[in-house]
Motif scaffolding. Sequence first.
Motif, short mmCIF file in Angstrom:
data_model
loop_
_atom_site.label_atom_id
_atom_site.label_comp_id
_atom_site.label_asym_id
_atom_site.label_seq_id
_atom_site.Cartn_x
_atom_site.Cartn_y
_atom_site.Cartn_z
N UNK A 266 0.84 -1.21 0.00
CA UNK A 266 0.00 0.00 0.00
C UNK A 266 0.87 1.26 0.00
N UNK A 267 1.86 1.28 0.87
CA UNK A 267 2.75 2.42 1.00
C UNK A 267 3.47 2.68 -0.32
N UNK A 268 3.97 1.61 -0.91
CA UNK A 268 4.74 1.73 -2.14
C UNK A 268 3.91 2.30 -3.28
N UNK A 269 2.74 1.72 -3.54
CA UNK A 269 1.97 2.15 -4.69
C UNK A 269 1.29 3.51 -4.47
N UNK A 270 0.99 3.82 -3.23
CA UNK A 270 0.46 5.15 -2.95
C UNK A 270 1.52 6.21 -3.21
N UNK A 271 2.76 5.89 -2.88
CA UNK A 271 3.85 6.84 -3.06
C UNK A 271 4.35 6.88 -4.50
N UNK A 272 4.61 5.71 -5.10
CA UNK A 272 5.24 5.65 -6.41
C UNK A 272 4.27 6.00 -7.53
N UNK A 291 8.66 12.57 -11.60
CA UNK A 291 9.33 11.33 -11.94
C UNK A 291 10.80 11.36 -11.55
N UNK A 292 11.43 12.53 -11.60
CA UNK A 292 12.83 12.64 -11.22
C UNK A 292 13.02 12.36 -9.73
N UNK A 293 12.15 12.91 -8.89
CA UNK A 293 12.29 12.66 -7.46
C UNK A 293 11.94 11.21 -7.10
N UNK A 334 2.85 12.52 8.19
CA UNK A 334 3.78 13.60 7.82
C UNK A 334 4.15 13.57 6.33
N UNK A 335 4.28 12.37 5.76
CA UNK A 335 4.65 12.27 4.36
C UNK A 335 3.62 12.94 3.47
N UNK A 350 7.96 17.54 -1.39
CA UNK A 350 7.71 16.29 -2.10
C UNK A 350 8.95 15.41 -2.08
N UNK A 351 10.12 16.02 -2.30
CA UNK A 351 11.37 15.26 -2.30
C UNK A 351 11.63 14.62 -0.94
N UNK A 352 11.49 15.40 0.13
CA UNK A 352 11.71 14.86 1.48
C UNK A 352 10.72 13.74 1.78
N UNK A 353 9.47 13.94 1.39
CA UNK A 353 8.43 12.94 1.67
C UNK A 353 8.77 11.59 1.07
N UNK A 354 9.13 11.57 -0.21
CA UNK A 354 9.35 10.28 -0.87
C UNK A 354 10.69 9.66 -0.49
#
Length: 449
Positions: A266-272, A291-293, A334-335, A350-354
């Motif tokens: 869940x975490x992975x696909x929500x983020x990626x 996509x770069x981040x 927080x993410x 966004x960068x810090x979150x991912x």
Amino acid sequence: MSETQTHEQPLGTPAGPAPRAGRAAVAAAISTSLEWYDFFIYSTAAALVFNVTFFATGNEVVAAVNSFATVAVGFIARPIGGILAGHFGDKVGRKPVLVAAVVLMAVATSLIGFVPNTEIVWLAPMLLVTLRICQGLAVGAQWGGAVLLATENAPANRRGFFGSFAQLGVPIGVVLGNVVFLILTATVAQDSFLSWGWRIPFWISLIMLPVAFAIHRYLEETPEFKKIAAKLEEAPAARRSPIVEVLRKNPGTVLMAAGSNAIGVIFFYTMITGSVQYATTYLGLGRSTVLTFILIACLLQIPLVPLFGHLSDRIGRKLVFGAGTVAMMVWGVPMWLLIGTSGPDTVWPFAVAVIVGVVAMSLQTGTQGTLFSELFPPEVRFSGASLGYQISAIIGGFAPMVMVLLINGEAGNAWKVGVFLALSAAIGLLCLIAIVRRYSRPHESADAA
């Protein structure tokens, strides 16, 4: 034999030959990287292309839900692939099942690149769903084969490290997919990209066919399966269906494994995948920026996965896996609050979150393959590990859709996604605690228990 009994045989050999273990680990990493590349480029295309081509409507939310629904179809098919692969993987071998899965994925993914833009509104979605099912069957089949080739060929005291190489396919697949899409978005005009440019990543997947041949030609079957095959030759009539056996003797293990692993998916696909759609649709971030981040985060994950696999050889699989669950539970809200505050001129949240999210997630990713393998005896290991892992994939496959529904067209609702992640992690932690309390591992070394 009941679930509360100790039933597992040692996984790996006390001093397995390093060259054999290394070859198996590299083969697992390459095959899973290409498989996950194929599986993930569909998700990226669903976030960037399909919602405005094949599933375009006057409502952005409906278009996104319809597009992500086809992504979820692949996750529904994964347990079926795991069941079929488990049956044959426990009966005919780990290697032939992995080869078949790689071939199926190569053919299905390349054909997605040929799905036509047509005025027949039902044709393209029907073809996409059919081929996405084939992708799901393939990735469901390959995971168990790759993990067991890596772990069962590894020395017993290093199976966490070598087993993690099968998990490297996840970040490497994302990196490869994002690099291809970044190149295309930078070199192909928007109209051309939506018309034909998006098809190129799918055609590239044909490179998997020679990889399948190389695995078939040069890789040996695992020592664990050779022992099983020898026993079957002595008493072939005594063997029942592996999937029936694992469901009869170990149903709780399968369910607890699935429940503990669901948060990672869940975490992975929500983020990626989900964050790509959210950031580009509601926050005004460019596709290339997002996509770069994501690419940078996944590049960071590549060394972290074997590092945490090695750590699990030192302090224990369940401890490292559990630390990942807690980290995702703490970071979920927080993410998504950080992601929600991002914008065209403020991309650092966004960068810090991912990036922090990837570190938390890697604690699980680096250990899950070996941990799941250790929960089942060799004769049903392929079936049990695959089924537990792929059931969790069904849950995770719907995560982007849940994200879209929780946000519901309002950028300020991002915090709801974080709460969803935190609750999912809490459930996963309870399932892991149940596994820890139920099973002891007297055959494992003190630093792997």
